[in-house]
Design a protein around this motif. Structure first.
Motif, PDB file in Angstrom:
ATOM      1  N   GLY A  26      38.817  51.711  43.916  1.00 50.29           N
ATOM      2  CA  GLY A  26      39.761  52.418  43.058  1.00 50.29           C
ATOM      3  C   GLY A  26      39.037  53.084  41.908  1.00 50.29           C
ATOM      4  N   THR A  27      39.814  53.677  41.025  1.00 46.66           N
ATOM      5  CA  THR A  27      39.226  54.364  39.870  1.00 46.66           C
ATOM      6  C   THR A  27      39.048  53.430  38.677  1.00 46.66           C
ATOM      7  OG1 THR A  27      41.414  55.116  39.134  1.00 46.66           O
ATOM      8  CG2 THR A  27      40.166  56.600  40.585  1.00 46.66           C
ATOM      9  N   HIS A  28      39.461  52.192  38.815  1.00 47.82           N
ATOM     10  CA  HIS A  28      39.244  51.193  37.753  1.00 47.82           C
ATOM     11  C   HIS A  28      37.744  51.061  37.528  1.00 47.82           C
ATOM     12  CE1 HIS A  28      39.222  47.393  35.594  1.00 47.82           C
ATOM     13  NE2 HIS A  28      40.532  47.518  35.434  1.00 47.82           N
ATOM     14  N   PRO A  29      37.283  50.997  36.272  1.00 45.83           N
ATOM     15  CA  PRO A  29      35.831  50.936  36.019  1.00 45.83           C
ATOM     16  C   PRO A  29      35.142  49.662  36.514  1.00 45.83           C
ATOM     17  CG  PRO A  29      37.060  50.769  33.962  1.00 45.83           C
ATOM     18  CD  PRO A  29      38.053  51.080  35.037  1.00 45.83           C
ATOM     19  N   ALA A  30      35.882  48.578  36.698  1.00 44.00           N
ATOM     20  CA  ALA A  30      35.290  47.319  37.178  1.00 44.00           C
ATOM     21  C   ALA A  30      36.187  46.702  38.245  1.00 44.00           C
ATOM     22  CB  ALA A  30      35.096  46.361  36.016  1.00 44.00           C
ATOM     23  N   PRO A  31      36.283  47.328  39.425  1.00 42.80           N
ATOM     24  CA  PRO A  31      37.212  46.808  40.435  1.00 42.80           C
ATOM     25  C   PRO A  31      36.864  45.410  40.943  1.00 42.80           C
ATOM     26  CG  PRO A  31      35.874  48.577  41.361  1.00 42.80           C
ATOM     27  CD  PRO A  31      35.587  48.523  39.895  1.00 42.80           C
ATOM     28  N   LEU A  32      35.576  45.076  41.058  1.00 45.43           N
ATOM     29  CA  LEU A  32      35.194  43.737  41.532  1.00 45.43           C
ATOM     30  C   LEU A  32      35.693  42.658  40.582  1.00 45.43           C
ATOM     31  CD1 LEU A  32      31.546  44.436  42.738  1.00 45.43           C
ATOM     32  CD2 LEU A  32      33.488  43.779  44.161  1.00 45.43           C
ATOM     33  N   ALA A  33      35.415  42.837  39.301  1.00 47.81           N
ATOM     34  CA  ALA A  33      35.828  41.842  38.314  1.00 47.81           C
ATOM     35  C   ALA A  33      37.342  41.786  38.170  1.00 47.81           C
ATOM     36  CB  ALA A  33      35.181  42.160  36.963  1.00 47.81           C
ATOM     37  N   ALA A  34      38.011  42.938  38.199  1.00 49.27           N
ATOM     38  CA  ALA A  34      39.469  42.974  38.056  1.00 49.27           C
ATOM     39  C   ALA A  34      40.147  42.271  39.230  1.00 49.27           C
ATOM     40  CB  ALA A  34      39.948  44.413  37.933  1.00 49.27           C
ATOM     41  N   CYS A  35      39.681  42.532  40.450  1.00 50.62           N
ATOM     42  CA  CYS A  35      40.265  41.876  41.621  1.00 50.62           C
ATOM     43  C   CYS A  35      39.984  40.375  41.606  1.00 50.62           C
ATOM     44  CB  CYS A  35      39.736  42.511  42.907  1.00 50.62           C
ATOM     45  SG  CYS A  35      40.394  44.164  43.208  1.00 50.62           S
ATOM     46  N   ALA A  36      38.796  39.994  41.152  1.00 52.62           N
ATOM     47  CA  ALA A  36      38.463  38.568  41.059  1.00 52.62           C
ATOM     48  C   ALA A  36      39.388  37.869  40.063  1.00 52.62           C
ATOM     49  CB  ALA A  36      37.005  38.390  40.658  1.00 52.62           C
ATOM     50  N   GLU A  37      39.669  38.504  38.934  1.00 54.95           N
ATOM     51  CA  GLU A  37      40.595  37.919  37.959  1.00 54.95           C
ATOM     52  C   GLU A  37      41.996  37.767  38.545  1.00 54.95           C
ATOM     53  OE1 GLU A  37      38.614  39.578  33.815  1.00 54.95           O
ATOM     54  OE2 GLU A  37      40.563  40.339  34.454  1.00 54.95           O
ATOM     55  N   LEU A  38      42.453  38.782  39.238  1.00 57.45           N
ATOM     56  CA  LEU A  38      43.784  38.714  39.851  1.00 57.45           C
ATOM     57  C   LEU A  38      43.857  37.610  40.893  1.00 57.45           C
ATOM     58  CD1 LEU A  38      44.837  42.433  40.205  1.00 57.45           C
ATOM     59  CD2 LEU A  38      46.122  40.620  39.092  1.00 57.45           C
ATOM     60  N   ARG A  39      42.822  37.504  41.720  1.00 59.78           N
ATOM     61  CA  ARG A  39      42.809  36.442  42.725  1.00 59.78           C
ATOM     62  C   ARG A  39      42.770  35.065  42.064  1.00 59.78           C
ATOM     63  NH1 ARG A  39      39.150  40.138  45.576  1.00 59.78           N
ATOM     64  NH2 ARG A  39      40.391  41.119  47.194  1.00 59.78           N
ATOM     65  N   GLY A  40      41.973  34.946  41.000  1.00 62.35           N
ATOM     66  CA  GLY A  40      41.871  33.681  40.281  1.00 62.35           C
ATOM     67  C   GLY A  40      43.194  33.256  39.653  1.00 62.35           C
ATOM     68  N   ASP A  78      46.039  34.092  40.988  1.00 66.19           N
ATOM     69  CA  ASP A  78      46.982  34.156  42.103  1.00 66.19           C
ATOM     70  C   ASP A  78      48.017  35.261  41.891  1.00 66.19           C
ATOM     71  OD1 ASP A  78      47.758  33.322  44.646  1.00 66.19           O
ATOM     72  OD2 ASP A  78      49.248  31.931  43.834  1.00 66.19           O
ATOM     73  N   GLY A  79      47.560  36.364  41.294  1.00 64.18           N
ATOM     74  CA  GLY A  79      48.419  37.520  41.094  1.00 64.18           C
ATOM     75  C   GLY A  79      49.362  37.413  39.911  1.00 64.18           C
ATOM     76  N   ASP A  80      49.324  36.299  39.174  1.00 60.53           N
ATOM     77  CA  ASP A  80      50.200  36.109  38.011  1.00 60.53           C
ATOM     78  C   ASP A  80      49.580  36.790  36.795  1.00 60.53           C
ATOM     79  OD1 ASP A  80      51.957  35.303  36.065  1.00 60.53           O
ATOM     80  OD2 ASP A  80      51.502  33.166  36.228  1.00 60.53           O
ATOM     81  N   LEU A  81      50.093  37.963  36.457  1.00 59.22           N
ATOM     82  CA  LEU A  81      49.519  38.740  35.355  1.00 59.22           C
ATOM     83  C   LEU A  81      49.716  38.059  34.006  1.00 59.22           C
ATOM     84  CD1 LEU A  81      50.630  42.199  36.712  1.00 59.22           C
ATOM     85  CD2 LEU A  81      48.300  41.341  36.595  1.00 59.22           C
ATOM     86  N   ASP A  82      50.760  37.269  33.847  1.00 58.74           N
ATOM     87  CA  ASP A  82      50.970  36.546  32.589  1.00 58.74           C
ATOM     88  C   ASP A  82      49.951  35.428  32.401  1.00 58.74           C
ATOM     89  OD1 ASP A  82      53.161  37.936  31.452  1.00 58.74           O
ATOM     90  OD2 ASP A  82      54.511  36.968  32.877  1.00 58.74           O
ATOM     91  N   ALA A  83      49.328  34.976  33.484  1.00 55.42           N
ATOM     92  CA  ALA A  83      48.345  33.895  33.395  1.00 55.42           C
ATOM     93  C   ALA A  83      46.991  34.385  32.873  1.00 55.42           C
ATOM     94  CB  ALA A  83      48.161  33.238  34.749  1.00 55.42           C
TER      95      ALA A  83
END
Length: 141
Positions: A70-84, A86-91
């Motif tokens: 994607g165009t996100h500047p750090a897609p690897l780190a962003a996806c890793a955070e989301l997976r960590g 479990d997709g809960d953005l409030d977490a």
């Protein structure tokens, strides 16, 4: 009147040509590729208290389905955070040790799209740019 022998021969050859490959030995089917639930997001950022009051100043895309892109500047780190999370953005909480001023200049982030096959529509307001950036790679764009 047509020649019945010629007609039978033509029909027989056509049937052999069309159906012949179907009667051969069974071929092994290729292994099915792994299916991934879609995980594609659009993130926006703007200055204001709500997304309705703030015009988006920047937008990026993030696709985490098979490999982060994607165009996100750090897609690897962003996806890793989301997976960590479990997709809960409030977490997604602020990183420890990050110091920000107490200046109030609200920044609103929106996240819309699909995460692992589930529709996502999220809005979060941060006190300022520093606080937004302290919440990890996902919100730093």
């Amino acid at each position: 009147m047509r020649n019945p022998a010629r007609w039978a021969a033509t029909l027989g050859l056509t049937a052999t040509a069309v159906c012949g490959p179907l009667t051969g030995a069974a071929h092994a089917e290729p292994a099915p590729t792994a299916l991934y639930a879609p995980s594609a997001l659009v993130l926006t950022v703007g200055h204001g208290e709500t997304a309705a009051a703030a015009a988006p100043e920047r937008a990026v895309t993030l696709d985490c389905a098979t490999r982060p892109t994607g165009t996100h500047p750090a897609p690897l780190a962003a996806c890793a955070e989301l997976r960590g999370a479990d997709g809960d953005l409030d977490a997604l909480e602020a990183r420890a040790g990050v110091l920000c001023t107490r200046e109030y200049n609200p920044v609103v982030v929106t996240v819309d799209g699909v995460w692992q096959g589930q529709r996502v529509s999220y809005e979060r307001t941060f006190a300022n740019e520093c606080v937004r950036s302290s919440h990890g790679a996902l919100f730093t764009f």
